[in-house]
Motif scaffolding. Structure first.
Motif, PDB file in Angstrom:
ATOM      1  N   LEU A 162       0.832  -1.214   0.000  1.00 30.58           N
ATOM      2  CA  LEU A 162       0.000   0.000   0.000  1.00 30.58           C
ATOM      3  C   LEU A 162       0.862   1.258   0.000  1.00 30.58           C
ATOM      4  CD1 LEU A 162      -2.771  -1.154   2.497  1.00 30.58           C
ATOM      5  CD2 LEU A 162      -3.034  -0.842   0.035  1.00 30.58           C
ATOM      6  N   LYS A 163       2.008   1.174   0.678  1.00 35.56           N
ATOM      7  CA  LYS A 163       2.921   2.316   0.710  1.00 35.56           C
ATOM      8  C   LYS A 163       3.344   2.669  -0.720  1.00 35.56           C
ATOM      9  CE  LYS A 163       6.904   1.707   2.788  1.00 35.56           C
ATOM     10  NZ  LYS A 163       7.709   1.210   3.910  1.00 35.56           N
ATOM     11  N   GLU A 164       3.711   1.650  -1.483  1.00 34.41           N
ATOM     12  CA  GLU A 164       4.139   1.887  -2.867  1.00 34.41           C
ATOM     13  C   GLU A 164       2.965   2.315  -3.748  1.00 34.41           C
ATOM     14  OE1 GLU A 164       7.287   1.815  -4.016  1.00 34.41           O
ATOM     15  OE2 GLU A 164       7.875   1.525  -1.922  1.00 34.41           O
ATOM     16  N   LEU A 165       1.821   1.686  -3.502  1.00 35.08           N
ATOM     17  CA  LEU A 165       0.656   1.990  -4.344  1.00 35.08           C
ATOM     18  C   LEU A 165       0.159   3.422  -4.157  1.00 35.08           C
ATOM     19  CD1 LEU A 165      -1.659  -1.159  -4.184  1.00 35.08           C
ATOM     20  CD2 LEU A 165      -0.404  -0.294  -6.167  1.00 35.08           C
ATOM     21  N   ALA A 166       0.520   4.015  -3.023  1.00 31.37           N
ATOM     22  CA  ALA A 166       0.093   5.398  -2.788  1.00 31.37           C
ATOM     23  C   ALA A 166       0.730   6.334  -3.810  1.00 31.37           C
ATOM     24  CB  ALA A 166       0.431   5.819  -1.360  1.00 31.37           C
ATOM     25  N   ASP A 167       1.789   5.862  -4.519  1.00 35.61           N
ATOM     26  CA  ASP A 167       2.412   6.665  -5.582  1.00 35.61           C
ATOM     27  C   ASP A 167       1.978   6.216  -6.971  1.00 35.61           C
ATOM     28  OD1 ASP A 167       3.872   8.154  -3.758  1.00 35.61           O
ATOM     29  OD2 ASP A 167       5.455   6.631  -3.642  1.00 35.61           O
ATOM     30  N   SER A 168       0.937   5.431  -7.056  1.00 31.60           N
ATOM     31  CA  SER A 168       0.483   4.929  -8.365  1.00 31.60           C
ATOM     32  C   SER A 168       0.144   6.087  -9.303  1.00 31.60           C
ATOM     33  CB  SER A 168      -0.765   4.061  -8.166  1.00 31.60           C
ATOM     34  OG  SER A 168      -1.333   3.751  -9.414  1.00 31.60           O
ATOM     35  N   LYS A 169       0.367   5.842 -10.566  1.00 30.22           N
ATOM     36  CA  LYS A 169       0.027   6.857 -11.578  1.00 30.22           C
ATOM     37  C   LYS A 169      -1.480   7.037 -11.696  1.00 30.22           C
ATOM     38  CE  LYS A 169       1.009   6.916 -15.989  1.00 30.22           C
ATOM     39  NZ  LYS A 169       1.519   6.289 -17.225  1.00 30.22           N
ATOM     40  N   ASP A 170      -2.213   5.993 -11.315  1.00 32.12           N
ATOM     41  CA  ASP A 170      -3.675   6.108 -11.321  1.00 32.12           C
ATOM     42  C   ASP A 170      -4.100   6.721  -9.988  1.00 32.12           C
ATOM     43  OD1 ASP A 170      -6.436   5.735 -11.057  1.00 32.12           O
ATOM     44  OD2 ASP A 170      -6.418   3.922 -12.285  1.00 32.12           O
ATOM     45  N   ALA A 171      -4.617   7.935 -10.076  1.00 31.56           N
ATOM     46  CA  ALA A 171      -4.933   8.670  -8.844  1.00 31.56           C
ATOM     47  C   ALA A 171      -5.949   7.920  -7.989  1.00 31.56           C
ATOM     48  CB  ALA A 171      -5.459  10.058  -9.189  1.00 31.56           C
ATOM     49  N   PRO A 179       3.781  -1.431  -7.842  1.00 25.29           N
ATOM     50  CA  PRO A 179       5.171  -1.893  -7.738  1.00 25.29           C
ATOM     51  C   PRO A 179       5.286  -3.355  -8.151  1.00 25.29           C
ATOM     52  CG  PRO A 179       4.138  -1.993  -5.600  1.00 25.29           C
ATOM     53  CD  PRO A 179       3.108  -1.398  -6.525  1.00 25.29           C
ATOM     54  N   LEU A 180       6.481  -3.774  -8.457  1.00 20.52           N
ATOM     55  CA  LEU A 180       6.719  -5.208  -8.659  1.00 20.52           C
ATOM     56  C   LEU A 180       6.700  -5.865  -7.282  1.00 20.52           C
ATOM     57  CD1 LEU A 180       9.630  -5.844 -11.174  1.00 20.52           C
ATOM     58  CD2 LEU A 180       7.220  -6.530 -11.372  1.00 20.52           C
ATOM     59  N   PRO A 181       5.934  -6.924  -7.115  1.00 22.48           N
ATOM     60  CA  PRO A 181       5.875  -7.570  -5.802  1.00 22.48           C
ATOM     61  C   PRO A 181       7.251  -7.973  -5.270  1.00 22.48           C
ATOM     62  CG  PRO A 181       4.145  -8.424  -7.221  1.00 22.48           C
ATOM     63  CD  PRO A 181       4.973  -7.523  -8.069  1.00 22.48           C
ATOM     64  N   SER A 182       8.129  -8.402  -6.147  1.00 22.23           N
ATOM     65  CA  SER A 182       9.441  -8.851  -5.668  1.00 22.23           C
ATOM     66  C   SER A 182      10.202  -7.709  -4.984  1.00 22.23           C
ATOM     67  CB  SER A 182      10.262  -9.435  -6.818  1.00 22.23           C
ATOM     68  OG  SER A 182      10.347  -8.484  -7.862  1.00 22.23           O
ATOM     69  N   ASN A 183       9.896  -6.467  -5.384  1.00 17.69           N
ATOM     70  CA  ASN A 183      10.582  -5.331  -4.753  1.00 17.69           C
ATOM     71  C   ASN A 183      10.121  -5.075  -3.322  1.00 17.69           C
ATOM     72  OD1 ASN A 183      12.031  -4.949  -7.047  1.00 17.69           O
ATOM     73  ND2 ASN A 183      10.785  -3.239  -7.822  1.00 17.69           N
ATOM     74  N   LEU A 184       9.047  -5.728  -2.920  1.00 17.71           N
ATOM     75  CA  LEU A 184       8.528  -5.488  -1.567  1.00 17.71           C
ATOM     76  C   LEU A 184       9.181  -6.413  -0.547  1.00 17.71           C
ATOM     77  CD1 LEU A 184       4.725  -5.394  -2.531  1.00 17.71           C
ATOM     78  CD2 LEU A 184       6.268  -3.431  -2.324  1.00 17.71           C
ATOM     79  N   ARG A 185       9.929  -7.379  -1.053  1.00 20.03           N
ATOM     80  CA  ARG A 185      10.421  -8.443  -0.166  1.00 20.03           C
ATOM     81  C   ARG A 185      11.364  -7.920   0.917  1.00 20.03           C
ATOM     82  NH1 ARG A 185       9.703 -14.435   0.171  1.00 20.03           N
ATOM     83  NH2 ARG A 185      10.450 -14.551   2.285  1.00 20.03           N
ATOM     84  N   SER A 186      12.239  -6.977   0.559  1.00 25.53           N
ATOM     85  CA  SER A 186      13.242  -6.566   1.558  1.00 25.53           C
ATOM     86  C   SER A 186      12.566  -5.858   2.740  1.00 25.53           C
ATOM     87  CB  SER A 186      14.320  -5.686   0.928  1.00 25.53           C
ATOM     88  OG  SER A 186      13.715  -4.564   0.346  1.00 25.53           O
TER      89      SER A 186
END
Lengths: 253, 325
Positions: free
Chosen positions: A112-121, A190-197
């Motif tokens: 959700l943190k990453e999705l808050a920057d989605s291009k779709d408002a 975001p790419l899910p794999s980027n959320l792993r760390s």
């Protein structure tokens, strides 16, 4: 591919995760170990249900096929559900439920943190609102995992068992498939794999404080978020959830 | 309104103290936890508030029965919020009772051992979705009838709990009536479910107020102490007078052939519920008594390891803090 394409698929994933987990949590109603836990579980279920409605409303809008969020929730069959396998796993004991919750929340906050920057408002807006709730959820589920892991020998052993049993459902949350890659290319998600760390950092900290042994298996069950192979449990969840709408179609409630 | 047939305990305290206490109540003062109070007042309140708290908790079960089957996302969210409110009411009420010197765990044990009661109404099953409407409309409607006057009860913590609870109960009743409206104006099958729910919940709702007070010693003592504000019959009459026009509006029929408007008394005449059924339910022979108690006992026993675990962790943390200081 259905109308709305990858974005519709993705929105169903977000909505179905919240819907199915909310449904699972509401099964606890009136039977939690303490009144405060009953209230907290209902509160989390309620947040998730509200999120499910927002995601599925948007999915229906993007699909533009005349369906509503209720149609999506109540009239799709198992193969059209896009939730992670993790959330459809049965509740088990309270420790199992809270371990599942912690694993999901730890992914959910990062997503959700990453999705808050989605291009779709519209996605960004739903995510910003949901992220506040998810931060509270993870705080609470992490505390419970720590408290029970570092509690009595019995609670410790139950929590270790739950973690071991659920571990093979963690990988799916970070698995990139075509829908994810398309969403990432369009800067919608975001790419899910980027959320792993981010997940791993929190996970290690909490598991250590809980005095639990982190499972090491790398095997991941897949098939929930692409709908290819759900567990047998989802059909039973839908049987209950969709029963009235199926038994009395065309009725208003 | 979830307290039925609460026995009041007589007091053998110093007559002067008793008179001064009664004078405070008569003057409309609130009694607070640290104030002197007769032992009978304290015990009666524990029974009454405890019974009310237990009713909120057991009352989650018949409604919880439909959360996973609610027909739309919105209905599911509203029902979940309502049941969560009820758990919250239980919490305030247990806190109010704790100010009288009995712990929540003690009260829970008493409930599970059958030494404390909860309202008879929650021993009836919710078999169709319309029952969720009927519970909001009738059961919460009856509850409000009793709880509104209890906002003025003499015991401060109880009165304050009732003020908070009443605010939420009126929302609960409206959501129930809203479900009934949809059902009563819906398909033939929905209308049938709505009528069936009214048929099954009408008399059990009337029983919620308890039998006629008559010359009950308990009632008059409780009324003098302002633990009980109105008589059972007054409240029941008020409930019927409020509900009949609502049923007419829904075009549903109240299952009472004797029901008719009485111009002289300015209220409806109606049939008494079957009090032998009420007593049977209180004795444990209602349709769901055994299931409800089993569910609560299971929750309590299955949760023991969780409560123990969290407690052990809290103690370790506290010990760690002390050691570090």
């Amino acid at each position: 591919m259905t109308a709305g394409g990858d974005e519709f698929e993705f929105l169903c994933r977000m909505g179905d995760n919240a819907l199915v987990l909310g449904q699972r949590l509401s099964e606890w109603c009136g039977s939690a170990p303490a009144l405060e836990e009953d209230i907290a579980l209902a509160n989390t279920a309620l947040d998730l249900l509200g999120q499910a409605k927002m995601w599925l409303d948007l999915a229906a809008e993007v699909e533009d096929a005349g369906r509503t969020s209720d149609d999506l929730a109540m009239k799709r069959d198992v193969m059209d559900f896009r939730n992670l396998l993790l959330v459809e796993r049965p509740n088990g004991d309270f420790g199992h439920t809270m371990t599942r919750q912690f694993l999901f929340d730890s992914w959910h906050v990062e997503m959700l943190k990453e999705l808050a920057d989605s291009k779709d408002a519209r996605i960004a807006e739903i995510s910003a609102k949901s992220a506040k709730e998810a931060r509270y959820h993870v705080e609470r589920s992490a505390e419970t995992v720590i408290g029970l892991g570092d509690g009595t020998p019995e609670s410790h052993s139950r929590m270790q068992t739950a973690l071991n049993e659920l571990w093979s459902y963690v990988g799916e949350m970070f698995h990139d498939d075509e829908v994810d890659m398309s969403m990432a290319r369009s800067k919608l998600a975001p790419l899910p794999s980027n959320l792993r760390s981010g997940f791993d950092r929190r996970f290690r900290k909490v598991v250590e404080a809980a005095t639990l042994i982190p499972p090491t298996g790398a095997y991941a069950h897949l098939g929930g978020k692409n709908g290819i192979r759900h567990t047998e449990h989802l059909g039973h969840i839908l049987t209950q959830m969709q029963w009235l709408q199926r038994a009395y179609p065309e009725s208003e409630w | 309104m979830y307290a039925q047939m609460v026995e009041s305990t007589a007091s053998d305290d110093d007559p002067e103290k008793l008179a001064a206490f009664q004078a405070r109540i008569d003057a409309g003062e609130k009694i607070e936890p640290k104030d002197w109070m007769p032992e009978g007042y304290r015990k009666t309140l524990i029974r009454q508030i405890g019974q009310h708290a237990h009713s909120e908790i057991v009352g989650q079960l018949p409604e919880g029965n439909w959360i996973t089957r609610a027909p739309t996302l919105e209905r599911k969210a509203i029902l979940l919020a309502k049941v969560q409110d009820e758990a919250g009411h239980g919490l305030y009420l247990y806190c109010a009772a704790e100010t009288l010197g009995v712990s929540r765990d003690e009260m829970t044990e008493m409930l599970l051992e059958g030494r404390m009661k909860y309202s008879s109404i929650f021993n009836y099953p919710t078999v169709t979705w319309a029952d969720i409407g009927a519970i909001g409309w009738l059961v919460d409607g009856a509850a409000i009838m009793n709880q509104v006057p209890l906002q003025r009860t003499s015991y401060g913590p109880y009165s304050r709990a009732m003020i908070r609870i009443c605010k939420e109960e009126s929302f609960h009743m409206r959501q129930g009536f809203d479900i009934m409206m949809k059902m009563a104006n819906g398909s033939r099958e929905q209308k049938r479910m709505a009528q069936d729910a009214l048929n099954r919940f009408w008399y059990p709702s009337l029983m919620m107020f308890g039998p006629s007070d008559g010359d009950s010693v308990h009632s008059s003592q409780s009324m003098a102490w302002k633990i009980k504000i109105s008589s059972n019959d007054e409240l029941r009459q008020k409930f019927v007078d409020q509900t009949v026009p609502q049923a007419d509006y829904l075009d549903l029929k109240i299952p009472d052939p004797e029901l008719k408007w009485n111009q002289d008394k300015g209220g409806y005449d109606f049939s008494e519920p079957d009090w032998s059924e009420f007593h049977a339910v209180l004795k444990g022979n209602g349709p769901c008594n055994s299931d409800r108690m089993k569910a609560r006992i299971r929750a309590w026993e299955d949760g023991r390891w969780v409560r123990d675990g969290l407690m052990a962790h809290a103690q370790k943390k506290a010990a760690g803090k002390v050691a570090a200081e």
